[in-house]
Design a protein around this motif. Structure first.
Motif, PDB file in Angstrom:
ATOM      1  N   GLU A  37      90.535 -21.566  26.839  1.00  0.00           N
ATOM      2  CA  GLU A  37      89.669 -22.703  27.181  1.00  0.00           C
ATOM      3  C   GLU A  37      88.221 -22.455  26.771  1.00  0.00           C
ATOM      4  O   GLU A  37      87.457 -23.394  26.617  1.00  0.00           O
ATOM      5  CB  GLU A  37      89.758 -23.025  28.671  1.00  0.00           C
ATOM      6  CG  GLU A  37      91.100 -23.570  29.097  1.00  0.00           C
ATOM      7  CD  GLU A  37      91.507 -24.832  28.366  1.00  0.00           C
ATOM      8  OE1 GLU A  37      90.639 -25.623  27.945  1.00  0.00           O
ATOM      9  OE2 GLU A  37      92.716 -25.044  28.202  1.00  0.00           O
ATOM     10  N   HIS A  40      89.073 -21.696  22.216  1.00  0.00           N
ATOM     11  CA  HIS A  40      89.852 -22.745  21.546  1.00  0.00           C
ATOM     12  C   HIS A  40      90.569 -22.283  20.281  1.00  0.00           C
ATOM     13  O   HIS A  40      90.690 -23.045  19.330  1.00  0.00           O
ATOM     14  CB  HIS A  40      88.981 -23.952  21.200  1.00  0.00           C
ATOM     15  CG  HIS A  40      88.323 -24.543  22.383  1.00  0.00           C
ATOM     16  ND1 HIS A  40      89.008 -25.092  23.441  1.00  0.00           N
ATOM     17  CD2 HIS A  40      87.016 -24.648  22.706  1.00  0.00           C
ATOM     18  CE1 HIS A  40      88.171 -25.520  24.344  1.00  0.00           C
ATOM     19  NE2 HIS A  40      86.952 -25.256  23.933  1.00  0.00           N
ATOM     20  N   TRP A  85      81.101 -15.195  21.054  1.00  0.00           N
ATOM     21  CA  TRP A  85      80.246 -16.375  20.914  1.00  0.00           C
ATOM     22  C   TRP A  85      78.926 -15.987  20.255  1.00  0.00           C
ATOM     23  O   TRP A  85      78.437 -16.673  19.365  1.00  0.00           O
ATOM     24  CB  TRP A  85      80.031 -16.979  22.296  1.00  0.00           C
ATOM     25  CG  TRP A  85      79.326 -18.283  22.298  1.00  0.00           C
ATOM     26  CD1 TRP A  85      79.779 -19.463  21.795  1.00  0.00           C
ATOM     27  CD2 TRP A  85      78.035 -18.552  22.839  1.00  0.00           C
ATOM     28  NE1 TRP A  85      78.853 -20.453  21.996  1.00  0.00           N
ATOM     29  CE2 TRP A  85      77.773 -19.915  22.639  1.00  0.00           C
ATOM     30  CE3 TRP A  85      77.082 -17.778  23.479  1.00  0.00           C
ATOM     31  CZ2 TRP A  85      76.598 -20.516  23.051  1.00  0.00           C
ATOM     32  CZ3 TRP A  85      75.917 -18.380  23.895  1.00  0.00           C
ATOM     33  CH2 TRP A  85      75.680 -19.738  23.678  1.00  0.00           C
ATOM     34  N   GLU A  92      80.340 -22.305  19.024  1.00  0.00           N
ATOM     35  CA  GLU A  92      81.660 -22.146  19.601  1.00  0.00           C
ATOM     36  C   GLU A  92      82.730 -22.425  18.556  1.00  0.00           C
ATOM     37  O   GLU A  92      82.527 -23.203  17.631  1.00  0.00           O
ATOM     38  CB  GLU A  92      81.831 -23.093  20.781  1.00  0.00           C
ATOM     39  CG  GLU A  92      80.853 -22.766  21.904  1.00  0.00           C
ATOM     40  CD  GLU A  92      80.985 -23.694  23.065  1.00  0.00           C
ATOM     41  OE1 GLU A  92      82.114 -23.947  23.494  1.00  0.00           O
ATOM     42  OE2 GLU A  92      79.946 -24.158  23.539  1.00  0.00           O
ATOM     43  N   LEU A  95      87.914 -26.660  18.699  1.00  0.00           N
ATOM     44  CA  LEU A  95      89.256 -26.897  19.185  1.00  0.00           C
ATOM     45  C   LEU A  95      90.096 -27.479  18.061  1.00  0.00           C
ATOM     46  O   LEU A  95      89.810 -28.547  17.548  1.00  0.00           O
ATOM     47  CB  LEU A  95      89.194 -27.884  20.356  1.00  0.00           C
ATOM     48  CG  LEU A  95      90.476 -28.339  20.982  1.00  0.00           C
ATOM     49  CD1 LEU A  95      91.226 -27.145  21.562  1.00  0.00           C
ATOM     50  CD2 LEU A  95      90.178 -29.335  22.078  1.00  0.00           C
ATOM     51  N   ILE A  98      94.677 -29.873  21.078  1.00  0.00           N
ATOM     52  CA  ILE A  98      94.933 -29.635  22.490  1.00  0.00           C
ATOM     53  C   ILE A  98      96.426 -29.375  22.632  1.00  0.00           C
ATOM     54  O   ILE A  98      97.243 -30.126  22.118  1.00  0.00           O
ATOM     55  CB  ILE A  98      94.498 -30.847  23.331  1.00  0.00           C
ATOM     56  CG1 ILE A  98      92.977 -30.972  23.224  1.00  0.00           C
ATOM     57  CG2 ILE A  98      94.952 -30.713  24.768  1.00  0.00           C
ATOM     58  CD1 ILE A  98      92.396 -32.157  23.867  1.00  0.00           C
ATOM     59  N   MET A 123      89.709 -32.672  28.507  1.00  0.00           N
ATOM     60  CA  MET A 123      89.381 -31.457  27.779  1.00  0.00           C
ATOM     61  C   MET A 123      88.280 -31.726  26.753  1.00  0.00           C
ATOM     62  O   MET A 123      87.419 -30.889  26.528  1.00  0.00           O
ATOM     63  CB  MET A 123      90.621 -30.872  27.099  1.00  0.00           C
ATOM     64  CG  MET A 123      91.643 -30.319  28.080  1.00  0.00           C
ATOM     65  SD  MET A 123      90.974 -29.205  29.329  1.00  0.00           S
ATOM     66  CE  MET A 123      90.430 -27.858  28.309  1.00  0.00           C
ATOM     67  N   SER A 124      88.307 -32.891  26.160  1.00  0.00           N
ATOM     68  CA  SER A 124      87.264 -33.257  25.205  1.00  0.00           C
ATOM     69  C   SER A 124      85.906 -33.302  25.908  1.00  0.00           C
ATOM     70  O   SER A 124      84.909 -32.798  25.385  1.00  0.00           O
ATOM     71  CB  SER A 124      87.593 -34.604  24.577  1.00  0.00           C
ATOM     72  OG  SER A 124      86.550 -35.027  23.748  1.00  0.00           O
ATOM     73  N   ASN A 127      84.762 -29.819  26.831  1.00  0.00           N
ATOM     74  CA  ASN A 127      84.284 -29.082  25.664  1.00  0.00           C
ATOM     75  C   ASN A 127      82.850 -29.431  25.288  1.00  0.00           C
ATOM     76  O   ASN A 127      82.219 -28.710  24.529  1.00  0.00           O
ATOM     77  CB  ASN A 127      85.203 -29.306  24.468  1.00  0.00           C
ATOM     78  CG  ASN A 127      86.528 -28.615  24.657  1.00  0.00           C
ATOM     79  OD1 ASN A 127      86.625 -27.605  25.325  1.00  0.00           O
ATOM     80  ND2 ASN A 127      87.567 -29.179  24.071  1.00  0.00           N
ATOM     81  N   GLU A 128      82.342 -30.532  25.812  1.00  0.00           N
ATOM     82  CA  GLU A 128      80.959 -30.920  25.533  1.00  0.00           C
ATOM     83  C   GLU A 128      79.962 -30.170  26.418  1.00  0.00           C
ATOM     84  O   GLU A 128      78.767 -30.192  26.152  1.00  0.00           O
ATOM     85  CB  GLU A 128      80.792 -32.433  25.712  1.00  0.00           C
ATOM     86  CG  GLU A 128      81.549 -33.230  24.653  1.00  0.00           C
ATOM     87  CD  GLU A 128      81.296 -34.721  24.763  1.00  0.00           C
ATOM     88  OE1 GLU A 128      80.157 -35.111  25.087  1.00  0.00           O
ATOM     89  OE2 GLU A 128      82.246 -35.490  24.520  1.00  0.00           O
ATOM     90  N   LEU A 131      78.759 -23.497  27.341  1.00  0.00           N
ATOM     91  CA  LEU A 131      79.711 -22.444  27.689  1.00  0.00           C
ATOM     92  C   LEU A 131      79.554 -21.929  29.127  1.00  0.00           C
ATOM     93  O   LEU A 131      80.550 -21.808  29.840  1.00  0.00           O
ATOM     94  CB  LEU A 131      79.619 -21.290  26.688  1.00  0.00           C
ATOM     95  CG  LEU A 131      80.609 -20.149  26.891  1.00  0.00           C
ATOM     96  CD1 LEU A 131      82.028 -20.613  26.637  1.00  0.00           C
ATOM     97  CD2 LEU A 131      80.261 -18.993  25.976  1.00  0.00           C
ATOM     98  N   ARG A 134      81.029 -24.580  31.493  1.00  0.00           N
ATOM     99  CA  ARG A 134      82.475 -24.715  31.282  1.00  0.00           C
ATOM    100  C   ARG A 134      83.201 -23.518  31.886  1.00  0.00           C
ATOM    101  O   ARG A 134      84.229 -23.658  32.544  1.00  0.00           O
ATOM    102  CB  ARG A 134      82.772 -24.828  29.786  1.00  0.00           C
ATOM    103  CG  ARG A 134      84.216 -25.071  29.500  1.00  0.00           C
ATOM    104  CD  ARG A 134      84.521 -25.419  28.063  1.00  0.00           C
ATOM    105  NE  ARG A 134      83.432 -25.273  27.142  1.00  0.00           N
ATOM    106  CZ  ARG A 134      83.512 -24.634  25.989  1.00  0.00           C
ATOM    107  NH1 ARG A 134      84.629 -24.066  25.613  1.00  0.00           N
ATOM    108  NH2 ARG A 134      82.479 -24.570  25.183  1.00  0.00           N
TER     109      ARG A 134
END
Length: 184
Positions: A37, A40, A85, A92, A95, A98, A123-124, A127-128, A131, A134
């Motif tokens: 996660e 990705h 990273w 990042e 992805l 998914i 998930m989209s 991902n915004e 880090l 998230r």
């Protein structure tokens, strides 16, 4: 993560292969999910989980409390993700796709597609987020770590964890509202 769970940490510290096998089987999938996660990328995630266990085997002597093994292990994985990273220049890994949700066999195809679409949208949005936000969300809501454990894993103060969690939820809410405004 069950607190009463007896793990063979002392046996692993003594170098018993069966103990490491038990620990690996217990934590392999949760670690993979967490790392995936964040990065990705399946192969990179597998590599990072493997590197995490290698580092754990090398440094298990530094673990003071055996019952903290899980959060200690996630902390190692978290640091490995941050190093990756940083090596990527703060960018990042994107992805690719998914992963499919497991088919439970009891829902209709329409229900499955709707659920899959909702998961993909979530998930989209996730991902915004930056880090650190998230990561805290995943550790707290997916891996079910306490705020104290997350502070240890991420090597931050508990106030920072609370702040990141607060702002992550706030940001997700704003992203969801913006998405809903733009949806016809």
């Amino acid at each position: 993560m069950a607190q009463s769970e007896q793990l063979p940490v002392q046996q692993a510290r003594e170098g018993q292969p069966a103990a490491w096998d038990t620990l690996f089987r217990r934590y392999q999938l949760p670690l993979f999910v967490y790392v995936f996660e964040l990065v990705h990328h399946e192969q990179t995630s597998l590599d990072l989980v493997q590197e995490t266990f290698i580092a754990a085997a090398k440094h298990i002597g530094s673990l003071r409390e055996d019952d903290k093994f899980g959060s200690w292990l996630f902390g190692i994985a978290h640091q490995k993700c941050l190093l990756l990273w940083r090596k990527k220049g703060g960018k990042e890994i994107l992805l690719d796709e998914i992963p499919d949700a497991p088919d439970e066999g009891i829902e209709s195809p329409d229900d499955f597609l709707i659920r899959h679409e909702q998961e993909a949208e979530f998930m989209s949005l996730l991902n915004e987020l930056p880090l650190p936000q998230r990561s805290v969300l995943l550790l707290h809501f997916v891996e079910d770590f306490s705020l104290e454990e997350i502070a240890r894993i991420t090597e931050t103060q508990i106030g920072t964890v609370k702040s990141r969690l607060h702002y992550a939820k706030k940001s997700l809410r704003k992203l969801l509202e913006a998405k809903n405004e733009n949806t016809p």
